[in-house]
Design an enzyme around this catalytic site. Sequence first.
Site, mmCIF file in Angstrom:
data_model
loop_
_atom_site.group_PDB
_atom_site.id
_atom_site.type_symbol
_atom_site.label_atom_id
_atom_site.label_comp_id
_atom_site.label_asym_id
_atom_site.label_seq_id
_atom_site.Cartn_x
_atom_site.Cartn_y
_atom_site.Cartn_z
ATOM 1 N N GLU A 206 0.806 -1.215 0.000
ATOM 2 C CA GLU A 206 0.000 0.000 0.000
ATOM 3 C C GLU A 206 0.842 1.270 0.000
ATOM 4 O O GLU A 206 0.314 2.360 0.218
ATOM 5 C CB GLU A 206 -0.950 -0.009 1.199
ATOM 6 C CG GLU A 206 -1.959 -1.150 1.118
ATOM 7 C CD GLU A 206 -3.022 -1.070 2.195
ATOM 8 O OE1 GLU A 206 -2.919 -0.194 3.079
ATOM 9 O OE2 GLU A 206 -3.967 -1.885 2.152
ATOM 10 N N ASP A 243 -3.276 -1.054 12.669
ATOM 11 C CA ASP A 243 -4.107 -2.179 12.242
ATOM 12 C C ASP A 243 -3.340 -3.430 12.627
ATOM 13 O O ASP A 243 -2.362 -3.811 11.978
ATOM 14 C CB ASP A 243 -4.364 -2.134 10.738
ATOM 15 C CG ASP A 243 -5.202 -3.320 10.258
ATOM 16 O OD1 ASP A 243 -5.634 -4.125 11.106
ATOM 17 O OD2 ASP A 243 -5.411 -3.447 9.032
ATOM 18 N N GLU A 286 -7.157 -1.297 15.141
ATOM 19 C CA GLU A 286 -8.055 -2.121 14.337
ATOM 20 C C GLU A 286 -7.752 -3.592 14.559
ATOM 21 O O GLU A 286 -6.583 -3.990 14.594
ATOM 22 C CB GLU A 286 -7.868 -1.740 12.866
ATOM 23 C CG GLU A 286 -8.743 -2.464 11.885
ATOM 24 C CD GLU A 286 -8.459 -1.996 10.469
ATOM 25 O OE1 GLU A 286 -8.517 -2.842 9.552
ATOM 26 O OE2 GLU A 286 -8.167 -0.791 10.259
ATOM 27 N N ASP A 313 -12.671 -5.043 11.743
ATOM 28 C CA ASP A 313 -12.543 -5.256 10.298
ATOM 29 C C ASP A 313 -12.857 -6.720 10.002
ATOM 30 O O ASP A 313 -13.999 -7.056 9.704
ATOM 31 C CB ASP A 313 -11.141 -4.867 9.829
ATOM 32 C CG ASP A 313 -10.905 -5.149 8.351
ATOM 33 O OD1 ASP A 313 -11.896 -5.307 7.612
ATOM 34 O OD2 ASP A 313 -9.743 -5.219 7.914
ATOM 35 N N LYS A 338 -15.848 -1.668 4.080
ATOM 36 C CA LYS A 338 -15.260 -2.060 2.803
ATOM 37 C C LYS A 338 -16.387 -2.606 1.933
ATOM 38 O O LYS A 338 -16.934 -3.671 2.239
ATOM 39 C CB LYS A 338 -14.190 -3.141 3.008
ATOM 40 C CG LYS A 338 -12.964 -2.707 3.799
ATOM 41 C CD LYS A 338 -12.057 -3.895 4.037
ATOM 42 C CE LYS A 338 -10.744 -3.496 4.702
ATOM 43 N NZ LYS A 338 -9.928 -4.684 5.070
ATOM 44 N N ARG A 367 -8.618 -1.446 -0.141
ATOM 45 C CA ARG A 367 -7.994 -2.740 0.030
ATOM 46 C C ARG A 367 -6.548 -2.654 -0.440
ATOM 47 O O ARG A 367 -6.134 -1.690 -1.068
ATOM 48 C CB ARG A 367 -8.725 -3.827 -0.776
ATOM 49 C CG ARG A 367 -10.198 -3.997 -0.486
ATOM 50 C CD ARG A 367 -10.524 -4.223 0.991
ATOM 51 N NE ARG A 367 -9.949 -5.410 1.586
ATOM 52 C CZ ARG A 367 -10.600 -6.550 1.798
ATOM 53 N NH1 ARG A 367 -11.869 -6.669 1.416
ATOM 54 N NH2 ARG A 367 -10.008 -7.571 2.393
ATOM 55 N N SER A 368 -5.771 -3.703 -0.156
ATOM 56 C CA SER A 368 -4.364 -3.676 -0.560
ATOM 57 C C SER A 368 -4.205 -3.807 -2.070
ATOM 58 O O SER A 368 -3.255 -3.290 -2.656
ATOM 59 C CB SER A 368 -3.584 -4.786 0.146
ATOM 60 O OG SER A 368 -4.198 -6.040 -0.086
ATOM 61 N N LYS A 389 -9.534 5.526 5.049
ATOM 62 C CA LYS A 389 -8.276 4.787 5.106
ATOM 63 C C LYS A 389 -8.015 4.187 3.728
ATOM 64 O O LYS A 389 -8.758 3.299 3.297
ATOM 65 C CB LYS A 389 -8.378 3.684 6.168
ATOM 66 C CG LYS A 389 -7.169 2.757 6.262
ATOM 67 C CD LYS A 389 -7.492 1.583 7.187
ATOM 68 C CE LYS A 389 -6.321 0.594 7.244
ATOM 69 N NZ LYS A 389 -6.701 -0.658 7.934
#
Length: 433
Positions: A206, A243, A286, A313, A338, A367-368, A389
């Site tokens: 990321e 996270d 998270e 999450d 998400k 997402r990644s 985020k």
Amino acid sequence: MTAIENIKGRRVWDSRGNPTIEVEITLENGKLGRAIAPAGASRGTREAIDLRDGGKHLRGMDVQKALHHLNHQIAPEFVGKNIEDQADLDQLLLQLDPSPLKSKLGGNAMVATSLAFLHASAANLDQPLWQRVSKLYGRTPSLPLPEIQIFGGGAHAGRRVDIQDFMVMVPGAKSFDEVMEITNEIYFAAGDLMKAKGQLAGVADEGGWWPNFDSNEEALETLVRAIEKAGEKPGDRVVISLDVAASEFGKDGQYKLALEDRDLSSAQLIELLGQWIADYPIASIEDPLGEDDPEGMIEFTKRFGDRVQIIGDDFLVTNAKLVKDAQQMGACNAVLIKVNQAGTVSEAIAAFEAASQQGWQSIVSARSGETEDVSISRLAVGLGAGQLKVGSFTRSERMAKWNEVLRIQDQLGAGAFVQGAPLHNTFWAQKGQ
């Protein structure tokens, strides 16, 4: 009424070089809606399936099965349907695939279609997507507080460190622009510190720095020093967000910190994280415990929920029922949203509304495996979600989303920035800011 004239799915490519699905919807008046499905590396077991072909071709990551479902099972059902009602369109999608994890048609095919519906309906009304979302769901739009990765870890960086994201938030900034400026200074200060120690080894999925550390605490220490090197006082305008993604290294209440070769019980992990909360200016955590460890999550929330934002999450997978269950149990006090985790826009909105009704905060998240699609930036603004985020401060698929908020700022005005308001139940609030 404006009818859908055509739906077309195509294979495109994400930020990790993997195939993914784009859906393009054409309306009878010629207006278009287009969206791309993202893909996660760290995935909850209860989230919508990212349907892949398997086998050897493209390392099993191709999406021809999902594309076939989209073009031959989904698309024909929607030609002639009214684009104006997102809930009805999503309900028909769910009727086509009633499986809990969208395993029949593929969550990737479904989420790209659902998001494309939303884009097409906004285009039909000549409205920006954030405005369409605001009006459709009766929300007051605002510019969200970013949560920005400085060091990547966990599944995003070859599990080089156990913690998945070491991030900063700038609730003390006066504008979204100021958040970007301060984060820029911190990000490159962190790179300079790693370079000086011979630890600079590129970036993670990321865009955060690759975590070349000997312990998880070293990453925290380096992040604090980077904040200081950028001219900021840790815990003043800038706070830390983690996270943990504990499901990635834990099972049945037992956790393995591979970097340090340590085995921890649920209680021991809670103690470790509690010590970090005491030692560092951490405002948000998270998934501190695994998705299969509700007792641990309840205990963690009981002990630290009045001090830090505790985000679910993998624990909640953007599911309204799981959010409500967690609220009743006393687990978490915030939810990550998400859309692809749920599978449709309507299901993601239901999770958001379930959280909001009980005073929980929501964080709209990427997402990644991402693309140039900026839908989530517009969703975060239109919902007035308060937090966003999307990863780090580099890589164009990340910056595209931050930059989209800056464009919206020109329409809403800098005064629409939420500052630290979403962190009302955290370290930040307790400092009296």
